[in-house]
Design a protein around this motif. Sequence first.
Motif, PDB file in Angstrom:
ATOM      1  N   LEU A  71       4.007   9.211 -10.077  1.00 36.58           N
ATOM      2  CA  LEU A  71       4.600   8.822 -11.675  1.00 36.58           C
ATOM      3  C   LEU A  71       3.708   9.162 -12.902  1.00 36.58           C
ATOM      4  N   HIS A  72       2.660   8.627 -12.544  1.00 36.08           N
ATOM      5  CA  HIS A  72       1.540   8.981 -13.751  1.00 36.08           C
ATOM      6  C   HIS A  72       0.815  10.170 -13.913  1.00 36.08           C
ATOM      7  N   ARG A  73       1.271  11.368 -12.874  1.00 35.18           N
ATOM      8  CA  ARG A  73       0.952  12.858 -12.970  1.00 35.18           C
ATOM      9  C   ARG A  73       1.942  12.911 -13.955  1.00 35.18           C
ATOM     10  N   ARG A  74       2.983  12.705 -13.600  1.00 35.26           N
ATOM     11  CA  ARG A  74       3.924  13.245 -13.648  1.00 35.26           C
ATOM     12  C   ARG A  74       4.546  12.393 -15.324  1.00 35.26           C
ATOM     13  N   MET A  75       4.274  11.991 -15.663  1.00 31.78           N
ATOM     14  CA  MET A  75       4.759  10.992 -16.892  1.00 31.78           C
ATOM     15  C   MET A  75       3.456  10.336 -17.214  1.00 31.78           C
ATOM     16  N   LEU A 101       0.889  -1.271  -0.109  1.00 28.19           N
ATOM     17  CA  LEU A 101      -0.508  -0.199   0.515  1.00 28.19           C
ATOM     18  C   LEU A 101       1.303   1.266   0.348  1.00 28.19           C
ATOM     19  N   HIS A 102       1.865   0.935   0.660  1.00 25.76           N
ATOM     20  CA  HIS A 102       2.864   2.530   0.750  1.00 25.76           C
ATOM     21  C   HIS A 102       3.253   2.679  -0.736  1.00 25.76           C
ATOM     22  N   LEU A 103       3.920   1.829  -2.191  1.00 21.59           N
ATOM     23  CA  LEU A 103       3.879   2.536  -2.952  1.00 21.59           C
ATOM     24  C   LEU A 103       3.299   2.868  -3.768  1.00 21.59           C
ATOM     25  N   LEU A 104       2.148   3.010  -3.553  1.00 13.22           N
ATOM     26  CA  LEU A 104       0.970   3.000  -4.540  1.00 13.22           C
ATOM     27  C   LEU A 104       0.863   4.656  -4.552  1.00 13.22           C
ATOM     28  N   PRO A 105       1.326   5.607  -4.004  1.00 14.14           N
ATOM     29  CA  PRO A 105       0.719   7.024  -3.681  1.00 14.14           C
ATOM     30  C   PRO A 105       2.507   7.285  -4.731  1.00 14.14           C
ATOM     31  N   ALA A 106       3.803   6.802  -4.852  1.00 17.74           N
ATOM     32  CA  ALA A 106       4.371   6.655  -6.051  1.00 17.74           C
ATOM     33  C   ALA A 106       4.069   7.127  -7.198  1.00 17.74           C
ATOM     34  N   ILE A 121       6.308   6.002   3.353  1.00 11.66           N
ATOM     35  CA  ILE A 121       5.835   6.233   1.756  1.00 11.66           C
ATOM     36  C   ILE A 121       6.728   7.375   1.271  1.00 11.66           C
ATOM     37  N   THR A 122       6.562   8.224   1.869  1.00 10.55           N
ATOM     38  CA  THR A 122       7.630   9.132   1.600  1.00 10.55           C
ATOM     39  C   THR A 122       9.092   8.585   0.113  1.00 10.55           C
ATOM     40  N   ARG A 123       9.921   7.755   1.541  1.00 12.85           N
ATOM     41  CA  ARG A 123      10.907   7.149   0.454  1.00 12.85           C
ATOM     42  C   ARG A 123      10.523   6.843  -0.532  1.00 12.85           C
ATOM     43  N   ASN A 124       9.487   5.787  -0.680  1.00 10.14           N
ATOM     44  CA  ASN A 124       8.974   5.694  -1.855  1.00 10.14           C
ATOM     45  C   ASN A 124       8.686   6.442  -3.341  1.00 10.14           C
ATOM     46  N   ARG A 125       7.913   7.516  -2.743  1.00  8.52           N
ATOM     47  CA  ARG A 125       7.676   8.494  -3.325  1.00  8.52           C
ATOM     48  C   ARG A 125       9.493   8.879  -3.937  1.00  8.52           C
ATOM     49  N   GLN A 126       9.926   9.241  -3.336  1.00  7.28           N
ATOM     50  CA  GLN A 126      11.688   9.798  -3.554  1.00  7.28           C
ATOM     51  C   GLN A 126      12.154   8.849  -4.796  1.00  7.28           C
ATOM     52  N   LEU A 127      12.204   7.573  -4.383  1.00  2.00           N
ATOM     53  CA  LEU A 127      12.683   7.408  -5.547  1.00  2.00           C
ATOM     54  C   LEU A 127      12.116   7.103  -6.528  1.00  2.00           C
ATOM     55  N   LEU A 128      10.731   6.734  -6.395  1.00  2.00           N
ATOM     56  CA  LEU A 128      10.135   7.015  -8.143  1.00  2.00           C
ATOM     57  C   LEU A 128      10.683   8.775  -8.868  1.00  2.00           C
ATOM     58  N   ALA A 129      10.410   9.324  -7.746  1.00  2.00           N
ATOM     59  CA  ALA A 129      10.685  10.644  -8.346  1.00  2.00           C
ATOM     60  C   ALA A 129      12.396  10.727  -9.015  1.00  2.00           C
ATOM     61  N   GLN A 130      13.806  10.039  -8.367  1.00  2.00           N
ATOM     62  CA  GLN A 130      14.531  10.572  -9.123  1.00  2.00           C
ATOM     63  C   GLN A 130      14.829   9.578 -10.099  1.00  2.00           C
TER      64      GLN A 130
END
Length: 348
Positions: free
Chosen positions: A24-28, A15-20, A138-147
């Motif tokens: 990704l969908h919003r940016r790409m 579940l914690h990966l879903l926000p990331a 959740i923040t860690r997952n979001r930061q990982l995909l953003a990088q």
Amino acid sequence: MNVLLVKLSSLGDVLHLLPALTDLHRRMPGQQVDWLVEPAFAEIPAWHPVVRHVIPVGLRRLKKTWWGAPSMLLQLRRTLGAQDYTYVVDAQGLVKSAVLARLAGVPVFGLDASSARESLASRFYQRGFAVERHEHAITRNRQLLAQVFDYSLDDLPLDYGLGAFRRQLRAGQREDLAGFVGEPFIVGLHGTTWDTKHWPEPYWQQLARLCAQEGLRLLLPWGNAAEQARAQRIQQVNPGSVMVLPSLDLHRLAWLLVRAEGFVGVDTGLAHLAAALDVPGVSLYGPTDPVRTGVMGLSQHVLAGATPCAPCLKRHCNQPRTAEGLVACQASLMPEAAMAALKQVRVN
């Protein structure tokens, strides 16, 4: 671009990966995303509209049937190789997840040695990215995909991406559960794997009495025989306000959760599920750290143990018990405080 995400387990981690993924969908927009996951949690990624294929891989089953590992891995390699992925992102950060990610035969990205849960996993990646260990999962997952995909998280709200699924649940009917949702209710998520994370049974009994005063019923799900027995004991003390649910899979529990007035739960993956579905709730954290794994979402409140030793992150407590024999950090989380917090988040 075809992307494979690797997040095998557990329920909360998936579940914690879903926000990331929503980021990704919003940016790409337009990415084709598949997800490699343990079968027990395979329906969760499928609830997100961006996920194209969910690929179950039963590593846990191999503990009992280890001799089947070579053929399973060979078949997985064929399956992944046929998908023509551009990138693979291992968001689990374990050696086992990194090994599976490499089976796709394309560049694999993940956390660097200082950030991954198992530093050795980073040796399997074409590139590892640094993410602060003490950030929320959740923040860690979001930061990982953003990088990995080189986009900014600025102005992106926390969004699990389950809005359409929630509306689908609200519109659906279930005759087998209709008798439980006829009156206003909250859900008590009492089941967890650590002894130290359990909330004392007398507190659940008191919460049931407080629910009755508010015109609410307390519904108790369960996942094993011990949890079922505990739910039945709580019901015996408060037969008029407590209902023990039948055995439910995740989809049926989600159907029920979106109809609840709210929930009170210990540190359990089901509390994260409720939060992802925008169910107002109060989560109880004794030995575990809400800063790193606390429930996040709309109308959520965390009560943390008010003892000097909390959070200790220990499965077994070596501190003196209370006079009633309770773990001190959990005993500090009073039912009255939980109900007051729940009333507040329901208003908001």
